[in-house]
Design an enzyme around this catalytic site. Structure first.
Site, PDB file in Angstrom:
ATOM      1  N   HIS A 180     -43.294   7.140  22.288  1.00 24.21           N
ATOM      2  CA  HIS A 180     -44.176   6.097  22.815  1.00 24.21           C
ATOM      3  C   HIS A 180     -45.637   6.301  22.417  1.00 24.21           C
ATOM      4  O   HIS A 180     -46.435   5.373  22.508  1.00 24.21           O
ATOM      5  CB  HIS A 180     -44.025   5.966  24.336  1.00 24.21           C
ATOM      6  CG  HIS A 180     -44.651   7.041  25.151  1.00 24.21           C
ATOM      7  ND1 HIS A 180     -43.950   8.103  25.671  1.00 24.21           N
ATOM      8  CD2 HIS A 180     -45.923   7.218  25.575  1.00 24.21           C
ATOM      9  CE1 HIS A 180     -44.757   8.868  26.378  1.00 24.21           C
ATOM     10  NE2 HIS A 180     -45.964   8.359  26.329  1.00 24.21           N
ATOM     11  N   ASP A 217     -37.325   9.542  23.429  1.00 19.11           N
ATOM     12  CA  ASP A 217     -38.789   9.499  23.430  1.00 19.11           C
ATOM     13  C   ASP A 217     -39.393  10.675  22.658  1.00 19.11           C
ATOM     14  O   ASP A 217     -40.353  11.311  23.103  1.00 19.11           O
ATOM     15  CB  ASP A 217     -39.348   9.450  24.848  1.00 19.11           C
ATOM     16  CG  ASP A 217     -40.805   8.978  24.871  1.00 19.11           C
ATOM     17  OD1 ASP A 217     -41.237   8.365  23.884  1.00 19.11           O
ATOM     18  OD2 ASP A 217     -41.510   9.245  25.871  1.00 19.11           O
ATOM     19  N   SER A 268     -49.296  12.925  26.755  1.00 20.15           N
ATOM     20  CA  SER A 268     -48.001  12.612  26.164  1.00 20.15           C
ATOM     21  C   SER A 268     -47.815  13.268  24.807  1.00 20.15           C
ATOM     22  O   SER A 268     -48.666  13.173  23.925  1.00 20.15           O
ATOM     23  CB  SER A 268     -47.859  11.103  25.970  1.00 20.15           C
ATOM     24  OG  SER A 268     -47.594  10.466  27.169  1.00 20.15           O
TER      25      SER A 268
END
Length: 358
Positions: A91, A124, A205
């Site tokens: 992402h 992911d 992230s």
């Protein structure tokens, strides 16, 4: 977009980490040089010596800016090969598929353009690459199977775009299966995720969760947030973050580096979810309704038929499509899976052997 946490996190919601960023300044063409990180160790109280860990690991942690015509985002990555391969979240870099530019900032402030090597939307996880003019410092990979609840850890990344940030905490829990939205509208799963109370915020992230020796044990990927009185979720850390275990992440990364894609085991059936409320309305069991079975595929060979309702897979209730995604991520071709199902009013059980995707 936010999702309720599987298993119930009272009053909590799960949100993928994001963050915004502006166009970075000029892109340099040279990269820093270095060697694999050294051990950090623990302090006199048994906690990670965060200063030593930071000194050892930060050279191998990068900030990732993704810049498009409509805006941008910021995330983090870890250099896993000295020729420029960087591990991060899908992402973080998904917009590169539609033409966004990826710019990597190294710990010494130098910048370089990066290309998308490949990605696993279901897990992911993604790999990007810079063209390294020199040997890059790499992070040492640990063994997430050896991680224990309560052990101290350190998270490194760029929360809110603040590069080179370090936070410390412990492993709060193991084996969390955390569903998060994928960019194609499906549901990704952080399978067997490591839960930590080390502060993780948007921008972390794709960054490193390491043990006290500076060894990478997880890829920080999501946080839980608490809704306010209006039912809206906040974006900051409440001490509940989740990381993809490094053993899974590295396995996927190696496939991406070698082929650009991930090969998932094949079940040979098409299913739709029957939610609890719908099941109650039609007086049937919740689970996965089998819409179709591929001729000659694993499901057909196991005796699964169109119209069956799968109630459990590998011992886990089949209450969402996430259970299928987890199987694909954690099982290999040749592994067997126990399938419990309902056929009309009769229950049954069979063993399905996973095969390669045809």
């Amino acid at each position: 977009m936010v999702l309720g946490l599987v298993g119930g996190l009272l009053g909590g919601y799960l949100g993928q980490l994001g963050g915004s960023a502006t166009e970075p300044a000029g892109v340099a063409t040279s990269e820093p040089s270095g060697a694999p990180v050294a051990s950090g160790g623990t302090d006199s109280q048994g906690f990670c010596d965060a200063e030593a860990v930071a000194n050892a690991v930060l050279p191998s942690v990068v900030t990732i800016n993704v810049v498009s015509e409509t805006g941008g985002g910021v995330g983090t990555g870890s250099i896993i090969r000295d020729d420029g391969y960087i591990l991060t979240n899908n992402h973080v870099v998904a917009d590169a598929v539609s033409g966004a530019r990826i710019v990597v900032t190294f710990s010494n402030g130098q910048q370089a353009s990066a290309s998308l090597v490949g990605r696993s939307q279901q897990a992911d996880i993604a790999v990007i690459k810079v063209e390294a003019g020199e040997t890059l410092p790499t992070i040492t990979t640990g063994d997430s199977d050896e991680v224990a609840v309560g052990q101290p850890v350190v998270a490194l990344g760029a929360p809110l775009g603040l590069s080179g940030s370090v936070t410390a905490g412990i492993v709060s829990a193991l084996g969390r299966d955390v569903p998060v939205p994928a960019d194609d509208g499906s549901t990704a799963v952080l399978a067997g995720a490591i839960q930590t109370d080390a502060a993780i915020n948007p921008g972390n992230s794709g960054g490193a969760l390491v043990d006290c020796d500076g060894e990478l044990i997880g890829v920080n990927s999501a946080i839980a947030t608490v809704p306010n009185a209006a039912g809206q979720t906040g974006g900051g850390s409440v001490g509940i973050g989740f990381a993809v275990p490094i053993n899974l992440a590295i396995s996927l990364a190696e496939q991406l580096i070698e082929t650009g894609n991930v090969s998932y085991p094949y079940l040979g059936m098409q299913v739709v979810v029957i939610p609890q409320d719908v099941a109650a309305q039609f007086n049937t069991a919740p689970g996965l309704y089998v819409e179709g079975v591929t001729a000659g595929g694993p499901a057909e060979q196991a005796g699964i038929q169109t119209g069956d309702i799968i109630t459990a897979l590998d011992g886990e209730p089949a209450t969402s499509a996430a259970v299928l995604t987890k199987l694909k991520l954690t099982k290999k071709v040749g592994d067997t899976v126990e399938v419990d199902y309902l056929r009309g009013t009769e229950t049954g059980s069979t063993t399905l052997t996973l095969s390669e995707t045809p």
